[in-house]
Design a protein around this motif. Structure first.
Motif, PDB file in Angstrom:
ATOM      1  N   TYR A   1       1.013  -1.166   0.063  1.00 19.77           N
ATOM      2  CA  TYR A   1      -0.166   0.221  -0.012  1.00 19.77           C
ATOM      3  C   TYR A   1       0.927   1.108   0.067  1.00 19.77           C
ATOM      4  N   ILE A   2       0.805   2.206  -0.970  1.00 21.72           N
ATOM      5  CA  ILE A   2       1.386   3.271  -1.241  1.00 21.72           C
ATOM      6  C   ILE A   2       0.980   4.386  -1.222  1.00 21.72           C
ATOM      7  N   VAL A   3       1.457   5.489  -0.311  1.00 19.08           N
ATOM      8  CA  VAL A   3       0.755   6.732  -0.186  1.00 19.08           C
ATOM      9  C   VAL A   3       1.721   7.830  -0.872  1.00 19.08           C
ATOM     10  N   PRO A   4       1.868   8.088  -2.338  1.00 24.38           N
ATOM     11  CA  PRO A   4       2.945   8.729  -2.552  1.00 24.38           C
ATOM     12  C   PRO A   4       2.975  10.482  -2.082  1.00 24.38           C
ATOM     13  N   LEU A   5       1.667  11.120  -1.717  1.00 25.20           N
ATOM     14  CA  LEU A   5       1.495  12.346  -1.239  1.00 25.20           C
ATOM     15  C   LEU A   5       1.751  12.553   0.385  1.00 25.20           C
ATOM     16  N   SER A   6       1.841  11.211   1.032  1.00 21.04           N
ATOM     17  CA  SER A   6       1.910  11.308   2.441  1.00 21.04           C
ATOM     18  C   SER A   6       2.644  12.163   3.054  1.00 21.04           C
TER      19      SER A   6
END
Length: 196
Positions: free
Chosen positions: A128-133
């Motif tokens: 699970y990737i959240v690039p804008l975190s």
């Protein structure tokens, strides 16, 4: 590696796709309750940007529970959160190696806790990737201004393929237009037309 990105056609999910495309084969996935064809504009934007596009059907019972929760709470946060987690589960169950969304560091909703992310990864064997975190709204807006052609306007006027649009429509059908105004605060949305 293949990645499914929850996609609304707005600036955050579009920017997330652009950040990930050097590392993954990105497919933009719009989750829908089938309320209307709002997802069509997300497909058009995906086509303009050169990304693969799919839709996934959300469970209508989740919509019913989310709308009831919003009416009970008097605000949309918990209802939208339920829908977001459901959508992530569905996309994680598809044939992707990773799933992602366009959540920013300062978003109140949707948000995925560390425990929820770990559970999603463990149960589905995905990342699970959240690039804008690590990006706040100011940083996202600056990148968007340099990169994307967007239309900005009130939520009820900007076409978006996100849960909010469909939940607003369901809320209006079940409880009337006044309920929408009571539950959802005024705010602006973005629609991505393409690259600048």
């Amino acid at each position: 590696m293949e990645l499914g990105l929850l996609y609304s056609g707005g600036k955050d999910s579009t920017l997330a796709a652009l950040l990930l495309e050097d590392f993954y084969e990105v497919t933009l996935v719009t989750a829908t309750f089938g309320v209307d064809d709002a997802w069509e504009h997300a497909r058009r934007t995906a086509d303009r940007l050169g990304f693969a596009f799919e839709t996934v059907d959300l469970d209508p019972d989740v919509a019913e529970r989310a709308v009831a929760q919003m009416v009970e709470d008097g605000y949309p946060r918990n209802g939208i959160q339920q829908v977001h987690l459901h959508a992530l589960e569905l996309v994680a169950g598809m044939s992707f190696d990773a799933v992602a969304d366009g959540s920013r560091r300062d978003d109140r909703v949707p948000s995925v806790s560390r425990a929820q992310a770990q559970s999603l990864e463990d149960r589905h064997g995905i990342d699970y990737i959240v690039p804008l975190s690590g990006f706040g709204r100011g940083a996202v807006d600056a990148l968007v201004d340099e990169t994307l052609d967007v239309t900005v306007g009130p939520s009820e006027e900007i076409p978006k393929a996100d849960y909010e649009a469909e939940l607003r429509a369901l809320l209006a059908r079940e409880h009337g237009e006044d309920a929408v105004a009571d539950v959802f605060p005024d705010h602006t949305q973005t629609y991505v037309n393409g690259l600048s």
